[in-house]
Scaffold this motif. Structure first.
Motif, PDB file in Angstrom:
ATOM      1  N   ARG A  16      10.467  -3.147  -1.793  1.00 59.26           N
ATOM      2  CA  ARG A  16       9.099  -2.897  -1.326  1.00 59.26           C
ATOM      3  C   ARG A  16       8.313  -4.197  -1.217  1.00 59.26           C
ATOM      4  O   ARG A  16       7.665  -4.462  -0.196  1.00 59.26           O
TER       5      ARG A  16
ATOM      6  N   ASP B  31       0.228   1.935   5.521  1.00 58.63           N
ATOM      7  CA  ASP B  31       1.045   1.848   4.310  1.00 58.63           C
ATOM      8  C   ASP B  31       0.168   1.846   3.056  1.00 58.63           C
ATOM      9  O   ASP B  31      -0.565   0.885   2.810  1.00 58.63           O
TER      10      ASP B  31
ATOM     11  N   THR C  38       9.477  -3.997  -7.575  1.00 55.27           N
ATOM     12  CA  THR C  38      10.462  -3.354  -6.713  1.00 55.27           C
ATOM     13  C   THR C  38      10.786  -4.328  -5.593  1.00 55.27           C
ATOM     14  O   THR C  38       9.949  -4.569  -4.712  1.00 55.27           O
TER      15      THR C  38
ATOM     16  N   HIS D 100       0.903   1.241   0.069  1.00 54.02           N
ATOM     17  CA  HIS D 100       1.254   0.180  -0.861  1.00 54.02           C
ATOM     18  C   HIS D 100       0.477  -1.108  -0.585  1.00 54.02           C
ATOM     19  O   HIS D 100       0.472  -2.020  -1.427  1.00 54.02           O
TER      20      HIS D 100
END
Length: 368
Positions: free
Chosen positions: A320, A38, A317, A40
């Motif tokens: 997320r 990922d 967010t 992120h």
């Protein structure tokens, strides 16, 4: 601990935002790299831990890619938590014992252990994994190791949430000290102890000095519901006009903890990927009329209050960040695992361990 920590170089597979890594580092273990698919996760992992983030799919990793990161210390260690959704009680697929494609990540972890032969191994996962054949196959990859595994109630080790996890420790140095019971605390930490000093905010508000201390907004109906909710209570305490239609049915009556408030002087419920939503569980703040903030969720996962999840100026967010926080290994669990393994290596260096490879020790009775 009076002795200096031994020089252990560890790689954290499926590292996420760095919960396990941060805990291991706190204990004195040198984490040299984190691996996750990922993108992120890169910023929070690298911003809070002095180690590079390798954006890779673990199933595509070659052992040679990890060897430089494991060879930096006197002892080597592979750690990780393969994604647990296939086994989780929060997932319908977790109710089946048939092998799924996602389960192979556990076996990919085992293959890397078998090829690299690190001195130490730790794996953390959901407790349901122990009931599946893939766990037995993972144990087969640990030939030549002393192995100890247990189902751990996280409140027993100082984590302020009711969260049960499977923890496995394995060593080629012997079996002495591979027991998390040495890290038990006398009394559980509470919600008040963990988040009670954070400044108050309203539903839908973001604290000006901490963007992560942000709470999701509430509809007019949900604001009425939370005002009618008591800490530790259920929606059954409300006036009938506030009860959701789905909960009036027999199929919904067995979910009393949704739309609930936490209690100040008790541990939190399990922090999930949807913990920012008031209607998703007992995620209402004990006294403020809102769901817990993302910062509060992270702190209940035992991340430090100043742990960085967002780049400067980056927008929040909820979906997320909730996923990253809810999927993380609690930092305190990583710290306890690290402390246990460091004490184990000290015992080995003092000549207090037996010969490795004698088998598997299951510590369910004492740790669950």
């Amino acid at each position: 601990m009076s002795e200096e920590p031994p020089f252990i170089s560890a790689v954290d597979l499926f590292c996420g935002v760095g919960g396990l890594t941060h805990g291991l580092v706190r204990s004195g273990i040198n984490v040299t790299a984190g691996v996750d698919l990922d993108p992120h996760c890169r910023y929070p992992f690298e911003a809070n831990n002095a180690a590079p983030f390798l954006e890779r799919d673990v199933k595509d990793l070659k052992p040679a890619e990890l060897e430089p990161y494991l060879s930096a210390g006197k002892y080597s260690m592979l750690a990780g938590c393969a994604p647990c959704q296939p086994f989780s009680t929060y997932s319908q697929s977790g109710r089946s014992k048939k092998r799924g494609m996602d389960w192979r990540l556990v076996l990919n972890f085992g293959s890397l252990v078998a090829d690299l032969q690190p001195d130490l191994v730790t794996m953390e996962n959901v407790v349901q994994l122990a009931d599946h054949e893939v766990f037995s196959e993972f144990l087969d990859s640990l030939k030549g190791y002393e192995v100890s595994w247990a189902k751990v109630e996280c409140t027993r080790i100082g984590i302020p949430q009711s969260r049960k996890r499977l923890v496995l420790l394995a060593s080629k140095l012997g079996g002495h000290g591979l027991d998390l019971a040495s890290q038990f605390v006398q009394s559980p930490r509470t919600v008040r102890q963990e988040i009670g000093k954070l400044p108050a905010i309203a539903a839908g508000e973001q604290h000006p000095r901490d963007p992560l201390h942000t709470s999701s907004s509430l509809s007019e109906t949900n604001m009425k519901r939370i005002k009618a909710s008591k800490p530790g209570g259920t929606w059954r305490d409300w006036d009938s006009d506030l009860v959701a239609e789905c909960h009036r049915k027999m199929t919904g009556s067995t979910y009393p903890s949704v739309y609930g408030r936490m209690e100040w002087d008790a541990p939190a419920p399990t922090i999930t990927t949807q913990c920012f939503g008031y209607g998703n569980g007992r995620f209402g703040h004990p006294t403020q009329d809102r769901a817990i903030s993302l910062r509060e969720a992270a702190m209940l996962q035992t991340f430090p209050r100043n742990y960085k999840f967002l780049k400067k100026g980056e927008q929040v967010t909820f979906s997320r960040l909730g996923r990253l926080i809810g999927n993380a290994v609690p930092v305190r669990l990583g710290e306890v695992i690290g402390q246990c393994l460091i004490e184990h290596v000290h015992a080995f260096e003092r000549g207090e361990v037996e010969v490795a490879g004698a088998g598997v020790s299951e510590q369910l009775g004492r740790l669950f």
